[in-house]
Scaffold this motif. Structure first.
Motif, PDB file in Angstrom:
ATOM      1  N   PHE A  18      -8.788  12.375  -2.693  1.00  0.00           N
ATOM      2  CA  PHE A  18      -7.404  12.805  -2.521  1.00  0.00           C
ATOM      3  C   PHE A  18      -6.794  12.209  -1.258  1.00  0.00           C
ATOM      4  N   ALA A  19      -7.579  12.136  -0.196  1.00  0.00           N
ATOM      5  CA  ALA A  19      -7.075  11.568   1.054  1.00  0.00           C
ATOM      6  C   ALA A  19      -6.707  10.103   0.864  1.00  0.00           C
TER       7      ALA A  19
ATOM      8  N   ARG B 291      -2.917   8.488   1.149  1.00  0.00           N
ATOM      9  CA  ARG B 291      -2.576   7.348   2.007  1.00  0.00           C
ATOM     10  C   ARG B 291      -1.927   6.242   1.202  1.00  0.00           C
ATOM     11  N   ALA B 292      -2.439   5.967   0.009  1.00  0.00           N
ATOM     12  CA  ALA B 292      -1.859   4.931  -0.848  1.00  0.00           C
ATOM     13  C   ALA B 292      -0.446   5.310  -1.261  1.00  0.00           C
ATOM     14  N   ASP B 293      -0.241   6.573  -1.601  1.00  0.00           N
ATOM     15  CA  ASP B 293       1.103   7.038  -1.951  1.00  0.00           C
ATOM     16  C   ASP B 293       2.053   6.934  -0.769  1.00  0.00           C
ATOM     17  N   ALA B 294       1.566   7.242   0.407  1.00  0.00           N
ATOM     18  CA  ALA B 294       2.404   7.160   1.600  1.00  0.00           C
ATOM     19  C   ALA B 294       2.831   5.720   1.864  1.00  0.00           C
ATOM     20  N   VAL B 295       1.923   4.786   1.665  1.00  0.00           N
ATOM     21  CA  VAL B 295       2.258   3.371   1.853  1.00  0.00           C
ATOM     22  C   VAL B 295       3.304   2.947   0.834  1.00  0.00           C
ATOM     23  N   ARG B 296       3.130   3.348  -0.423  1.00  0.00           N
ATOM     24  CA  ARG B 296       4.114   2.991  -1.452  1.00  0.00           C
ATOM     25  C   ARG B 296       5.478   3.608  -1.148  1.00  0.00           C
TER      26      ARG B 296
ATOM     27  N   LEU C  99       3.898  -3.980   4.879  1.00  0.00           N
ATOM     28  CA  LEU C  99       3.255  -3.069   3.933  1.00  0.00           C
ATOM     29  C   LEU C  99       2.954  -3.711   2.584  1.00  0.00           C
ATOM     30  N   ALA C 100       3.659  -4.767   2.237  1.00  0.00           N
ATOM     31  CA  ALA C 100       3.550  -5.362   0.892  1.00  0.00           C
ATOM     32  C   ALA C 100       2.116  -5.671   0.454  1.00  0.00           C
ATOM     33  N   PRO C 101       1.261  -6.216   1.320  1.00  0.00           N
ATOM     34  CA  PRO C 101      -0.106  -6.499   0.863  1.00  0.00           C
ATOM     35  C   PRO C 101      -0.892  -5.258   0.424  1.00  0.00           C
ATOM     36  N   GLN C 102      -0.445  -4.084   0.858  1.00  0.00           N
ATOM     37  CA  GLN C 102      -1.140  -2.847   0.501  1.00  0.00           C
ATOM     38  C   GLN C 102      -0.574  -2.189  -0.757  1.00  0.00           C
ATOM     39  N   VAL C 103       0.520  -2.753  -1.278  1.00  0.00           N
ATOM     40  CA  VAL C 103       1.172  -2.194  -2.466  1.00  0.00           C
ATOM     41  C   VAL C 103       0.685  -2.970  -3.685  1.00  0.00           C
ATOM     42  N   PRO C 104       0.216  -2.282  -4.708  1.00  0.00           N
ATOM     43  CA  PRO C 104      -0.317  -2.987  -5.884  1.00  0.00           C
ATOM     44  C   PRO C 104       0.789  -3.657  -6.701  1.00  0.00           C
TER      45      PRO C 104
END
Length: 63
Positions: A9-10, A14-19, A44-49
């Motif tokens: 969940f953590a 974090r992934a949702d927060a980045v998006r 942030l773009a490299p971390q967004v799928p």
């Protein structure tokens, strides 16, 4: 077992927060022309799928 679930969940949080941050930066970059928000999106773009990353970039450039 609970520790693994909480860790999952953590990671999701974090992934949702980045998006969310990337989406907000894309919106502000397009609506105000803010270079700071464009820099944030670029960071942030490299971390967004994909394909969401491409969607955000296209949105900024109005493609």
């Amino acid at each position: 077992m609970c520790g693994r679930i909480e860790a999952s969940f953590a990671l999701c949080d974090r992934a949702d927060a980045v998006r969310r941050r990337a989406a907000a930066a894309a919106y502000r970059a397009r609506s105000t022309g803010s270079l700071a928000d464009l820099d944030t999106l670029t960071e942030l773009a490299p971390q967004v799928p994909e394909p969401y990353r491409r969607t955000l970039i296209d949105y900024v450039w109005d493609i």
